[in-house]
Every structure is written in structure tokens, then in C-alpha cells.
Design an enzyme around this catalytic site. Structure first.
Site, PDB file in Angstrom:
ATOM      1  N   PRO A 155       0.838  -1.206   0.000  1.00 47.01           N
ATOM      2  CG  PRO A 155      -0.603  -1.490   1.797  1.00 47.01           C
ATOM      3  CD  PRO A 155       0.631  -2.032   1.194  1.00 47.01           C
ATOM      4  CG  MET A 156       1.425   5.534  -2.440  1.00 40.78           C
ATOM      5  SD  MET A 156       3.052   5.006  -3.020  1.00 40.78           S
ATOM      6  CE  MET A 156       2.634   4.449  -4.666  1.00 40.78           C
ATOM      7  CB  CYS A 157      -0.662   4.893   3.345  1.00 39.86           C
ATOM      8  SG  CYS A 157      -1.392   3.286   3.637  1.00 39.86           S
ATOM      9  CB  THR A 158       2.804   0.629   3.832  1.00 41.34           C
ATOM     10  OG1 THR A 158       1.499   0.269   4.258  1.00 41.34           O
ATOM     11  CG2 THR A 158       3.840  -0.112   4.643  1.00 41.34           C
ATOM     12  CB  SER A 178       3.849   7.898   6.069  1.00 39.41           C
ATOM     13  OG  SER A 178       2.663   7.238   5.744  1.00 39.41           O
TER      14      SER A 178
END
Ligand code: ZN
Length: 418
Positions: free
Chosen positions: A202-205, A208
């Protein structure tokens, strides 16, 4: 592009180069009876003759697994082997490149391939590492079925008109071998849940909350490279360029240090960038042997084939397990029943697209949806993806979806939930 190669097997030139007793090891299976012989089989010299002279096999894939398969088949007495090397085929171009010749221009692609396979081959063996390519091939064989080239007698499928598909796959220390009789047993899409979708973090992982060394490498690959363009504005990341990998490696180390993550290595960096799962020769050898054994059993009809799915794992010790995969009633590849899509009338087309790519039972790559409105075919364009269905889609509406995972259009039926 014609990517079919005819493999030259010893003895293929018409001269009889067989030495005495050359096929003795094979004859032992075919010319005398034994406890595991197929109940209808009469031992004779005919089976070996068929294998040596008549039986035509299409092998798809000439990589690690495919080459092992070719060797096994040649040593088992098969001489009419054709090879398609998928390395030369871009998956996004499957429909354009695969099995086509100049004379076929203008004909529906799937029909051309179906004719070609149906007129030529007794057995197809897949030794591919790409699930998309395997699904496409599977869809093609099911398409042959749909074109009614298979012979039905009183509604019962004539087994001799079926082209069996032996499918082998390996991924590192894991592998599987399976036997598919199109129209009779579970096809590849029936059991799609067994193939895990390619892992995309996942991009958020990545952005950040990295926890794994892979997250750090993906951060550099996806976010940092386009921002910094370290080798010039037009230079995209090349997994085969050591300088590029070195840059990604160094930046990934910095990122990992920031989050106290260990395990970033040059080798892992290259593996993540190139999306490589290292091939394991022993896994390929075991799966190729299982597949070649099935080809031998089916071509000779002397022994009962695998029923129908074998998993192999040598991660921790050695594990094999065989089970009978079952047909899925509304399989998008081998059934004629459109699958239902359950959405509320206020859902957005984007949600349908997300479902088609993310659902483990569909796993499409870049679906294109068309439908019929007022008797006219309409493409549902990307511009409208954020609008609700109000633009005219109705409960029960059929959606036709095209994708690289299948040579055919897959039908879905929209079912509104209240
Ligand atoms: Zn199926």
C-alpha cells in the site's frame, strides 16, 4: 511475429537413428500390463508408435521450467514438439503476437489461435511463470470449447476431442502441477484464489510507515527516483543497470536507517526493482518431471492421469499434496454464466473497476468495460468513473469486460443492492 519454434529432436529427420532397445525403458510401461494400468488399456506396441510418430505437443515457455520440460519430453519419446517462448512476448501484446501469421490478418484473433491449436496439437503443456499468460492460454482452450469444436454425443463430451492442458508453475521453493481437461475439469480461472496476486505494498505504507526493507526500496523506486531523476530527466530506472541499482540501494539504506529497518542489500534491491523471485532448480526439476509424467500417461492412455492438482513445497523439508480442484459454476473462463456484480445504485464505476482488479476471484489487470444502451455498444469511459451509475446503467445490465488476462470478453451482470 511467428514465435513458434519446432524443436528438433534426435530421430526427427526421418532417418531412423534409433539404436536397438533405445526405448526399452518406455516399453516397460506400455507393452506389458501392471497393477496401475488404465483398466481399458491393452498393452501393445501402438502407444509408443503414436508417441514417436504422431503425437504433437505444444510447449509454452522455454525458461527454467520449460527447458527442463522439453528435455524430459524428448527423453520420453516425444518427437513432435513445438515451443512458444513467452520471453519474446509482451503480456500486453498477447493478443497481437501470439500464434498469428500474415495470412490471418483481419480474422478474429481468438478464432485464429483456436483454429491453430485445434488443428495441430494433441496436448498442450504450460511451463510459464506469468499467471497472466497462463490465464490467457486457459481462456483460449476454453474458447475452443465455446466454438463447439469439441464433439458432443447425446450431450456428452467426446473425450477424444479435448486437448488436455498440463500446467506447471514454480515460484522459488513452491510449485504446482495440474491436469486440465477443458470442459470437464476445473480450469485455471476456476481456482484463481489459489494464485496469490502479485504483492504491491500500500502506498501509505511505502510513503510513511515502512516496516520491511522492501518498503524502503519501493519508496526509492516509486517516489524518490521520479523526484530526483538522478541520471537525467528522461532516464527511467533500469533494473539491469548496476549504477541505477547502486543508487537505489544507497538511498534505500538511508531510508531504512531513518526507520531503524535492517535487511536492505544490493541483491534484495535488484530483486525488488526487477520483481524477481529467484528460481530454484530443484523445484523446476520436480515440477517438470511431474508434468512430463502426466503428458506420458495421457498420450499413451496407459495410466490414469493426476486428479488433478498437485502442490509441491520444499521451503521447509519436503511437502506434496494432491487434491481434486473443482469447477466453479460461474467461472468467467469456462462457464457461459455471467457473474453477478453486486453494487448499490449510487456506487461509482471506479468501485466496479477496483473490484475487477482487486477481487481474488477475478484479478484483472486493466479492464475495459463496454455495455449496450439503447441498442448501441457503449464504452464506459474513464472520465465518468467518479459519477454514480445514474448515467444510465440499470439493474440487470450486462457489462462486457475485456482484459489482457483473457482472449475473450467476460460478461458480468450488474445487480443493484438496496
Ligand atoms: Zn473455469
Amino acid at each position: 511475429m511467428n514465435v513458434i519454434l519446432r524443436m528438433l529432436v534426435d530421430g526427427d529427420t526421418g532417418s531412423t537413428s534409433d539404436w536397438d532397445d533405445r526405448w526399452n525403458h518406455i516399453k516397460k510401461f506400455l507393452e506389458r500390463s501392471g497393477p496401475f494400468m488404465h483398466p481399458d488399456f491393452e498393452p501393445s506396441t501402438e502407444s509408443l508408435q503414436f508417441m514417436l510418430e504422431t503425437c504433437k505437443i505444444l510447449v509454452i515457455g522455454a525458461g527454467g521450467l520449460g527447458c527442463e520440460l522439453l528435455k524430459n519430453l524428448a527423453l520420453s519419446g516425444f518427437r513432435n514438439i513445438h515451443v512458444v517462448d513467452m520471453d519474446t512476448i509482451d503480456v500486453s501484446n498477447l493478443n497481437r503476437q501470439f500464434l498469428f501469421r500474415a495470412k490471418d490478418v483481419g480474422r478474429p484473433k481468438a478464432d485464429v489461435a483456436a483454429d491453430f491449436i485445434n488443428s495441430q496439437f494433441h496436448i498442450i503443456v504450460c511451463g510459464l511463470d506469468s499467471i497472466v499468460a497462463r490465464r490467457w492460454m486457459n481462456g483460449m482452450l476454453e474458447h475452443i470449447l465455446n466454438l463447439s469444436l469439441l464433439v458432443y454425443e447425446d450431450g456428452v463430451l467426446d473425450p477424444s476431442s479435448i486437448i488436455p492442458l498440463i500446467d506447471g508453475g514454480t515460484e522459488g521453493f513452491k510449485g504446482n502441477a495440474r491436469v486440465i481437461f477443458p470442459g470437464m475439469t476445473a480450469c485455471i480461472d476456476c481456482t484463481l484464489e489459489l494464485y496469490p496476486p502479485q504483492i504491491n505494498f500500500p502506498m501509505c505504507t511505502i510513503a510513511s510507515m515502512p516496516r520491511l526493507p522492501e518498503h524502503c526500496i519501493e519508496y526509492v523506486r516509486i517516489l524518490l527516483w521520479p523526484k530526483e531523476m538522478p541520471f537525467g530527466d528522461d532516464v527511467s530506472l533500469d533494473g539491469d543497470d548496476p549504477e541505477h541499482i547502486q543508487w537505489v540501494y544507497q538511498k534505500s539504506l538511508e531510508r531504512a536507517a531513518e526507520f531503524s529497518i535492517t535487511g536492505v542489500t544490493y541483491r534484495l534491491t535488484q530483486g525488488v526493482v526487477k520483481r524477481i523471485i529467484p528460481a530454484v532448480a530443484s523445484t523446476n526439476a520436480a515440477i517438470a518431471a511431474a508434468c512430463a509424467t502426466e503428458v506420458f500417461k495421457i498420450a499413451s492412455s496407459a495410466y490414469l492421469p493426476l486428479n488433478n492438482y498437485m502442490v509441491f513445497n520444499d521451503v521447509d523439508g519436503l511437502y506434496t499434496y494432491t487434491f481434486e480442484a473443482e469447477r466453479k459454476e460461474n467461472c468467467s473462463a469456462c462457464s457461459q454464466v455471467p457473474s453477478d456484480l453486486h453494487f448499490s445504485p449510487s456506487s461509482k464505476l471506479q468501485e466496479v473497476l477496483d473490484y475487477l482488479t482487486e477481487s481474488t476471484s477475478v484479478q484483472m489487470k486493466s479492464p475495459a468495460i463496454t455495455t449496450t444502451m439503447d441498442g448501441k455498444n457503449k464504452t464506459l469511459y474513464l472520465q465518468v468513473i467518479n459519477l454514480p451509475f445514474k448515467l444510465g446503467l440499470a439493474d440487470g445490465q450486462e457489462l462486457a469486460v475485456a482484459d489482457v488476462t483473457t482472449p475473450q470478453t467476460v460478461l458480468f451482470k450488474l445487480c443493484f443492492t438496496s
